[in-house]
Design a protein around this motif. Sequence first.
Motif: not given
Length: 217
Positions: A74-97
Motif C-alpha cells: 500500500q505504501g509503494i502505491i501511495l508513494t507513486i501516486l504522490y510522486l506523480l501528483y507532486g510532479a503534476a503540481i510542479g509542471l503546472y507551476i513551471l508552465a505558469a511561471l
Amino acid sequence: MTIQTQRLSPVFNKTNQVADILGAGFLWLICSVPVVTIGPATAALYYTVVKVVRRNRETVVKSFFHSFKNNLGQGIILTILYLLYGAAIGLYILAALEGRIQMNPYIICTLGIILACPFLFTIVYIFPVISRFQAGLIRQIQYALYMSIRHFPSTIALLVLLAFMAVLIYFVPFLMAILPGFYAYLGSFFIERIFKKYLAEEIKKYKDPTDLPWYLE
C-alpha cells in the motif's frame, strides 16, 4: 547511591529516546533509497517513534521492519501516486511561471491552490494513517483528507513544521539523516491526539485501562 541513580534516570531516559529517534530516522533514510519505498518507510518511522519512543514498547529495529513489511504494498502505491501528483503540481507551476498558461493570473493562482491543497493537506497524514488503520487505499486517502480538514489548525502546524525541517535540510543536507525522526516525533503529538478522537469507541471496549493496546494508551 540510590538518590543519584534516581536523579540520573530521567537523563538516561531522554538519551535513550534521542538514540531511538535517530535510529528510526536512519532506518527511514536507508529504506527510502529506492524512492518508491519512501511511503512504507515513512509509515514505519511514525509507527516506531510512537510505539518505541512514546510508548516504550519493543525495539526500534523490530517495530520499524514490522510496520515496513505490513505497509509495503500500500505504501509503494501511495508513494507513486504522490510522486506523480507532486510532479503534476510542479509542471503546472513551471508552465505558469513561463507564461505558457494563457489565463487571468488570478485564475491561474486559484487553480494552482485548488490543485495543491489536497496534496499538501493529506501528505502529513496519509502515512501515519496507513501505519495505524487497516483499510483500502481509497478509504485511507479519505481518512487523511477528512482529518486534514476537520483538524485544520493541526494540519497547518504540521505543514509549517515540515516546511521548517525541509528548509533546514536544504541548507544542511547532512540533516537528512537526523531530522526525519524528530519530525515524526514532534508531529506525533498532533496526530496521536487526532487519532484518539476516532478510536474512542474502541477504547470503551476495554473496562480495565491496563488492558489497553499500546496505541490506545
